[in-house]
Design a protein around this motif. Structure first.
Motif, PDB file in Angstrom:
ATOM      1  N   LEU A  64       0.761  -1.073   0.204  1.00  0.00           N
ATOM      2  CA  LEU A  64       0.170  -0.114  -0.199  1.00  0.00           C
ATOM      3  C   LEU A  64       1.311   1.374  -0.190  1.00  0.00           C
ATOM      4  N   MET A  65       2.090   1.182   1.072  1.00  0.00           N
ATOM      5  CA  MET A  65       3.279   2.551   0.951  1.00  0.00           C
ATOM      6  C   MET A  65       3.433   2.363  -0.704  1.00  0.00           C
ATOM      7  N   ALA A  66       3.957   1.101  -1.500  1.00  0.00           N
ATOM      8  CA  ALA A  66       4.614   1.122  -3.003  1.00  0.00           C
ATOM      9  C   ALA A  66       3.245   2.362  -3.541  1.00  0.00           C
ATOM     10  N   THR A  67       2.147   1.985  -4.178  1.00  0.00           N
ATOM     11  CA  THR A  67       0.631   2.593  -4.250  1.00  0.00           C
ATOM     12  C   THR A  67       0.780   3.726  -4.127  1.00  0.00           C
ATOM     13  N   TYR A  68       0.656   4.148  -2.544  1.00  0.00           N
ATOM     14  CA  TYR A  68       0.993   6.043  -2.708  1.00  0.00           C
ATOM     15  C   TYR A  68       1.799   6.313  -3.182  1.00  0.00           C
ATOM     16  N   GLN A  69       3.046   5.341  -2.641  1.00  0.00           N
ATOM     17  CA  GLN A  69       4.102   6.795  -3.807  1.00  0.00           C
ATOM     18  C   GLN A  69       4.039   6.503  -4.967  1.00  0.00           C
ATOM     19  N   THR A  70       3.379   5.853  -5.551  1.00  0.00           N
ATOM     20  CA  THR A  70       2.834   5.950  -6.846  1.00  0.00           C
ATOM     21  C   THR A  70       2.204   7.076  -7.193  1.00  0.00           C
ATOM     22  N   ALA A  71       1.274   6.718  -6.548  1.00  0.00           N
ATOM     23  CA  ALA A  71       0.405   8.357  -6.698  1.00  0.00           C
ATOM     24  C   ALA A  71       0.753   9.368  -6.334  1.00  0.00           C
ATOM     25  N   VAL A  72       1.832   9.845  -5.727  1.00  0.00           N
ATOM     26  CA  VAL A  72       2.477  10.933  -5.226  1.00  0.00           C
ATOM     27  C   VAL A  72       3.330  11.639  -6.783  1.00  0.00           C
ATOM     28  N   GLN A  73       4.256  10.141  -7.412  1.00  0.00           N
ATOM     29  CA  GLN A  73       5.113  10.566  -9.028  1.00  0.00           C
ATOM     30  C   GLN A  73       4.020  11.316  -9.202  1.00  0.00           C
ATOM     31  N   TYR A  74       2.839  10.483  -9.731  1.00  0.00           N
ATOM     32  CA  TYR A  74       1.824  11.131 -10.646  1.00  0.00           C
ATOM     33  C   TYR A  74       1.488  11.634 -10.302  1.00  0.00           C
ATOM     34  N   SER A 114      -4.120   9.760  -9.774  1.00  0.00           N
ATOM     35  CA  SER A 114      -3.809   9.249  -8.082  1.00  0.00           C
ATOM     36  C   SER A 114      -4.825   9.199  -7.194  1.00  0.00           C
ATOM     37  N   GLY A 115      -6.182  10.410  -7.444  1.00  0.00           N
ATOM     38  CA  GLY A 115      -6.906  10.247  -6.652  1.00  0.00           C
ATOM     39  C   GLY A 115      -7.557   8.867  -6.101  1.00  0.00           C
ATOM     40  N   SER A 116      -7.173   8.181  -6.885  1.00  0.00           N
ATOM     41  CA  SER A 116      -7.957   6.597  -7.451  1.00  0.00           C
ATOM     42  C   SER A 116      -7.236   5.818  -5.742  1.00  0.00           C
ATOM     43  N   LEU A 117      -5.498   6.017  -6.505  1.00  0.00           N
ATOM     44  CA  LEU A 117      -4.692   5.779  -5.352  1.00  0.00           C
ATOM     45  C   LEU A 117      -4.787   6.222  -4.476  1.00  0.00           C
TER      46      LEU A 117
END
Length: 125
Positions: A35-45, A84-87
């Motif tokens: 889930l942290m990796a998912t959150y970081q992907t959201a922030v990156q994009y 990003s919002g959904s992630l």
């Protein structure tokens, strides 16, 4: 008009930094690695496309009669919200059904870049 796009760009740049810091400091210990990796992907994009939105806003200001830069900017904004919002929500709640929305945001990002590419091709014609 480019003013709304500039405001969206500034607001999303601010949010991307704030949400990135929140994730690094408040969520690191609370979320599992996936889930942290998912959150970081959201922030990156989010951050990449806040910058892209800024670029589209500047192009819209420089070429006010052209629709493609403005359309690209609004597509980037839609992509930020949907992708990003959904992630973000997925990472914070674990609601896996939101994974169905994420690709729509990705398509909005692609369409935004396509708009900018088409605009670039028509320059100096």
């Amino acid at each position: 008009m480019s003013k709304p796009l500039l405001l969206f760009a500034a607001g999303n740049g601010f949010l991307a930094v704030a949400l990135g810091a929140f994730g690094a400091h408040a969520l690191q210990a609370r979320l599992g690695a996936e889930l942290m990796a998912t959150y970081q992907t959201a922030v990156q994009y989010h951050f990449y496309h806040a910058l892209a939105l800024f670029g589209a806003a500047l192009l819209s200001q420089q070429f006010p009669a052209e629709i493609l830069p403005r359309a690209g900017g609004y597509l980037f904004f839609a992509g930020i919200v949907l992708f990003s919002g959904s992630l973000y929500v997925l990472a914070l709640t674990g609601a896996r059904w939101l994974g169905a929305i994420t690709p729509i945001g990705g398509l909005a990002f692609l369409a935004g870049w396509l708009c900018l590419g088409l605009f670039a091709l028509q320059l100096n014609r």
